[in-house]
Design a protein around this motif. Structure first.
Motif, short mmCIF file in Angstrom:
data_model
loop_
_atom_site.label_atom_id
_atom_site.label_comp_id
_atom_site.label_asym_id
_atom_site.label_seq_id
_atom_site.Cartn_x
_atom_site.Cartn_y
_atom_site.Cartn_z
N ALA A 264 0.75 -1.15 -0.16
CA ALA A 264 -0.16 -0.11 0.07
C ALA A 264 0.67 1.38 0.12
N GLN A 268 -2.46 5.66 1.78
CA GLN A 268 -3.47 4.68 1.92
C GLN A 268 -3.24 4.13 3.25
N GLU A 295 -5.73 6.91 -5.87
CA GLU A 295 -4.96 6.59 -4.89
C GLU A 295 -5.67 6.42 -3.42
N LEU A 296 -6.25 7.61 -3.00
CA LEU A 296 -7.00 7.62 -1.90
C LEU A 296 -8.12 6.58 -1.77
N GLY A 298 -8.11 3.71 -2.79
CA GLY A 298 -7.63 2.44 -2.21
C GLY A 298 -7.60 2.22 -0.78
N ALA A 299 -7.68 3.22 -0.09
CA ALA A 299 -7.64 2.94 1.36
C ALA A 299 -8.94 2.36 2.13
N LEU A 302 -8.31 -1.23 2.38
CA LEU A 302 -7.11 -1.58 2.82
C LEU A 302 -7.48 -1.92 4.51
#
Length: 318
Positions: A264, A268, A295-296, A298-299, A302
């Motif tokens: 990650a 993230q 990109e954000l 993807g958090a 996670l």
């Protein structure tokens, strides 16, 4: 796709990441801002957080620029029911030159926000900052009228401490008024003292959803700023500079290790750590490009391992 989370007793369920609107009409303008909003919703995001004061701190701006851009985006896309709009009142003041939560200020501000947002309702309306000079009964009664009128779905508090949030909840209960159902505190891997402890426990005990701001510590936790030379040309660099110290750099080192283990990115990881804390609903993060949004996002999916969370906790200990 990440599951939605219940936002306290607000009746709202939201994706586990909220898009911060402080950049709209400032560092993300026009088509760039529209593209960021489109990407957020396309990626599963639901709530956009703004305020009537954004971006009054910029020379030539008077506040409301962020709401205006979001309103134009809502008009252009022609759909309102698949997104949730949160905005705030209390820093501009009724005439734009003060900070208060009087009934007159709230009543004028909500109508101005609705006009800028080009909508007939606000999903979550925040008191931007506590106003000790106005009785809580007056502030909460004004918010209650907005809910009963259908202008606002739920109300919330930003930057309230434990005592005042608890008092506000008690005043609402005693007077049969709509209560605050969410809190927006400062909270991230490096700013923990204001929220952790009594305030966090109050939110858990009283079913208050929590949406912290500055989840990336003004961008420091992105890992892009590791020396003062990296700050050149950055808007509001003074905020990031305050984290450039041994503790901040130790945190980046721990995050680098977690990134190597998990694959990650640092943003993230920072946001996933917040989402994993007890009582937390969703962090707020801003983006000025589509790539940053992606990109954000993807958090949201996670999940950090227990040992990774422990490493981050240890690095952030004061």
């Amino acid at each position: 796709m990440a599951n939605r989370r219940r936002l306290g007793g607000s009746g709202l369920t939201i994706a586990p990441l909220v898009l911060g609107g402080n950049v709209f009409g400032w560092t993300a303008q026009g088509e760039t801002g529209f593209a960021v909003l489109d990407a957020f919703v396309a990626g599963g995001g639901t709530m956009i957080d703004t305020a009537d004061v954004y971006s009054a701190w910029i020379p030539g701006h008077s506040g409301g620029e962020s709401e205006t851009l979001i309103g134009e985006w809502l008009r252009r896309r022609g759909r309102r029911d698949d997104v949730q709009i949160a905005t705030k009142v209390g820093l501009l003041g009724q005439s734009g030159d003060g900070s208060d939560l009087s009934a007159a200020t709230i009543e004028a501000a909500v109508d101005a926000s609705l006009r800028r947002l080009q909508t007939d309702h606000i999903d979550l309306y925040f008191a931007h900052r506590d106003d000790p000079g106005t009785p809580l009964e007056e502030t909460l009664a004004a918010f209650d009228r907005l809910v009963k009128a259908g202008k606002v779905r739920a109300i919330a508090a930003s930057n309230y401490d434990t005592a005042r949030l608890g008092e506000a909840l008690d005043v609402s209960a005693a007077n049969g008024l709509t209560p605050f159902t969410a809190l927006q505190p400062l909270y991230n891997l490096l700013d923990r003292d204001e929220f952790e402890g009594d305030l966090q426990q109050l939110c858990i005990d009283r079913d208050i959803g929590v949406m912290p701001y500055f989840g990336l510590a003004s961008g420091f936790l992105s890992g892009k700023y590791r020396a003062e030379a990296d700050l050149e040309g950055r808007p509001r660099a003074y905020r990031v500079k305050s984290y450039l110290n041994p503790r901040g750099l130790a945190m980046l080192k721990a995050m680098d290790e977690v990134a190597n283990d998990s694959g990650a990115t640092l943003p993230q990881i920072a946001l996933a750590w917040i989402a994993a804390q007890p009582g937390l609903t969703a962090p707020i993060a801003s983006a000025t490009t589509v790539d940053q949004v992606e990109e954000l996002l993807g958090a949201m999916d996670l999940v950090l391992e227990d040992d990774q969370l422990a490493r981050l906790d240890s690095a952030g200990a004061a």
